[in-house]
Motif scaffolding. Structure first.
Motif, PDB file in Angstrom:
ATOM      1  N   ASN A  85       0.856  -1.191   0.000  1.00 33.97           N
ATOM      2  CA  ASN A  85       0.000   0.000   0.000  1.00 33.97           C
ATOM      3  C   ASN A  85       0.887   1.235   0.000  1.00 33.97           C
ATOM      4  OD1 ASN A  85       0.795   0.516   2.673  1.00 33.97           O
ATOM      5  ND2 ASN A  85      -1.060  -0.369   3.556  1.00 33.97           N
ATOM      6  N   PHE A  87       2.039   3.061   2.132  1.00 34.01           N
ATOM      7  CA  PHE A  87       3.035   3.185   3.204  1.00 34.01           C
ATOM      8  C   PHE A  87       4.275   2.330   2.938  1.00 34.01           C
ATOM      9  CE2 PHE A  87      -1.010   4.159   5.365  1.00 34.01           C
ATOM     10  CZ  PHE A  87      -0.703   5.415   5.852  1.00 34.01           C
ATOM     11  N   THR A  88       4.238   1.527   1.876  1.00 32.56           N
ATOM     12  CA  THR A  88       5.367   0.638   1.578  1.00 32.56           C
ATOM     13  C   THR A  88       5.873   0.892   0.161  1.00 32.56           C
ATOM     14  OG1 THR A  88       4.031  -1.153   0.618  1.00 32.56           O
ATOM     15  CG2 THR A  88       4.327  -1.160   3.024  1.00 32.56           C
ATOM     16  N   SER A 142       8.201   2.872  10.345  1.00 35.25           N
ATOM     17  CA  SER A 142       6.788   3.109  10.055  1.00 35.25           C
ATOM     18  C   SER A 142       5.909   1.990  10.607  1.00 35.25           C
ATOM     19  CB  SER A 142       6.586   3.216   8.541  1.00 35.25           C
ATOM     20  OG  SER A 142       5.216   3.122   8.208  1.00 35.25           O
ATOM     21  N   GLU A 143       5.032   2.350  11.526  1.00 35.93           N
ATOM     22  CA  GLU A 143       4.104   1.360  12.081  1.00 35.93           C
ATOM     23  C   GLU A 143       3.155   0.852  10.999  1.00 35.93           C
ATOM     24  OE1 GLU A 143       2.966  -1.343  14.279  1.00 35.93           O
ATOM     25  OE2 GLU A 143       4.192   0.101  15.374  1.00 35.93           O
ATOM     26  N   GLU A 144       2.783   1.741  10.053  1.00 35.17           N
ATOM     27  CA  GLU A 144       1.882   1.338   8.972  1.00 35.17           C
ATOM     28  C   GLU A 144       2.551   0.306   8.058  1.00 35.17           C
ATOM     29  OE1 GLU A 144       0.742   5.481  10.261  1.00 35.17           O
ATOM     30  OE2 GLU A 144       2.619   4.474   9.738  1.00 35.17           O
ATOM     31  N   GLU A 147       2.660  -3.041   9.834  1.00 34.56           N
ATOM     32  CA  GLU A 147       1.354  -3.707   9.797  1.00 34.56           C
ATOM     33  C   GLU A 147       1.212  -4.524   8.509  1.00 34.56           C
ATOM     34  OE1 GLU A 147      -3.348  -2.412   9.712  1.00 34.56           O
ATOM     35  OE2 GLU A 147      -1.905  -1.084  10.696  1.00 34.56           O
TER      36      GLU A 147
END
Length: 281
Positions: A85, A87-88, A142-144, A147
């Motif tokens: 997504n 965030f990556t 990044s925590e996102e 995940e």
């Protein structure tokens, strides 16, 4: 009624930001994803009026430059599909070469492995799936992103421990590593001018860019901390910017790493640096 190849040609001609070959590949990928058919099957069954609305919605996103991997929410890497997504970063072919190199050079069972800046988790998950009883870790700020990485590990049945860590400020709580690997941010801010707009608009800048005045920032910090994290004889693997090979080699030599190598990717670009850590170096 257009046949399949005519439809592909018609749609790919609308993807003006890509060259024709890449545009054709993207259209084929989109059609296969939405119709659940192999290309050979679609030659016989496809009519434009039967294409689902979601396909057309996704095609509009494609025309605006959004990477197809984000549109579909997944990307292939080393024989598996990984969730992605915004965030990556999207896993890339060059990083597959890095994974292949690590696997080729580290065949012993029970090795301890850490990936720094893990994103989707594609590096540690691929290593965990292919290595013999390895103990594998992945870090990210990044925590996102973490995940997503944890979901990928669960979906692919890979044993990987993921931890949140700002490598620039913290020392990971992991010792005696056999392998330390990182594909860190390495594109100078000034490089934005030369980059494709769909990368700039959609991929996370946090994972891409470093300050112009210090492009080797992450390599220097990771190498320094690697001296504490690696066991004697442990190896450090970096993916690098093609222009920074000599700089990264010099940096690792200054830090006391030995058996240094600069390796090219399949496109002939300097892409990987490997070093070995010996205690007391």
């Amino acid at each position: 009624m257009p046949n399949y190849s005519e439809l592909v040609q018609k749609l790919s001609s609308q993807l003006e930001i890509y060259d024709r070959q890449e545009a054709t590949s993207l259209v084929n990928w989109l059609l296969e994803h939405h119709l659940g058919l192999r290309r050979v099957d679609m030659m016989h069954f496809l009519e434009e009026k039967d294409l689902p609305k979601k396909l057309w919605d996704d095609f509009d996103r494609l025309k605006k430059g959004e990477p197809i991997q984000y549109i579909l929410g997944k990307a292939p890497f080393y024989g598996h599909e990984f969730l992605v997504n915004s965030f990556t970063l999207i896993p890339r072919n060059e990083t597959e070469e890095l994974v292949h190199l690590i696997l080729k050079e580290n065949k012993s069972p029970g090795l301890k492995v850490l990936d720094i800046g893990t994103g989707t988790g594609c590096i540690p998950i691929s290593l965990a799936l292919e290595m013999n009883q390895a103990e594998v870790y992945g870090l990210d700020i990044s925590e996102e992103a973490l995940e997503v990485a944890r979901k990928n590990a669960k979906l692919l049945h890979a044993e990987v421990t993921f931890l949140k860590c700002n490598i620039l400020e913290e020392l990971p709580p992991i010792e005696d590593l056999d392998v330390l690997v990182s594909n860190p941010p390495y594109i100078p801010e000034k490089g934005k001018a030369e980059m494709h707009q769909n990368v700039l608009d959609f991929e996370p800048g946090l994972a891409l860019f470093v300050p112009d005045h210090d492009p080797l920032l992450f390599y220097r910090v990771i190498a320094e901390k690697g001296k504490k994290l690696l066991k004697p004889g442990g190896r450090l693997y970096f993916e690098i910017h093609e222009e920074f090979g000599a700089g990264v080699l010099s940096l690792l030599e200054e830090k006391g790493f030995t058996e240094l190598r600069l390796l090219k990717d399949l496109n002939g670009k300097d892409r990987m640096v490997v070093g070995k850590w010996e205690a007391g170096s």
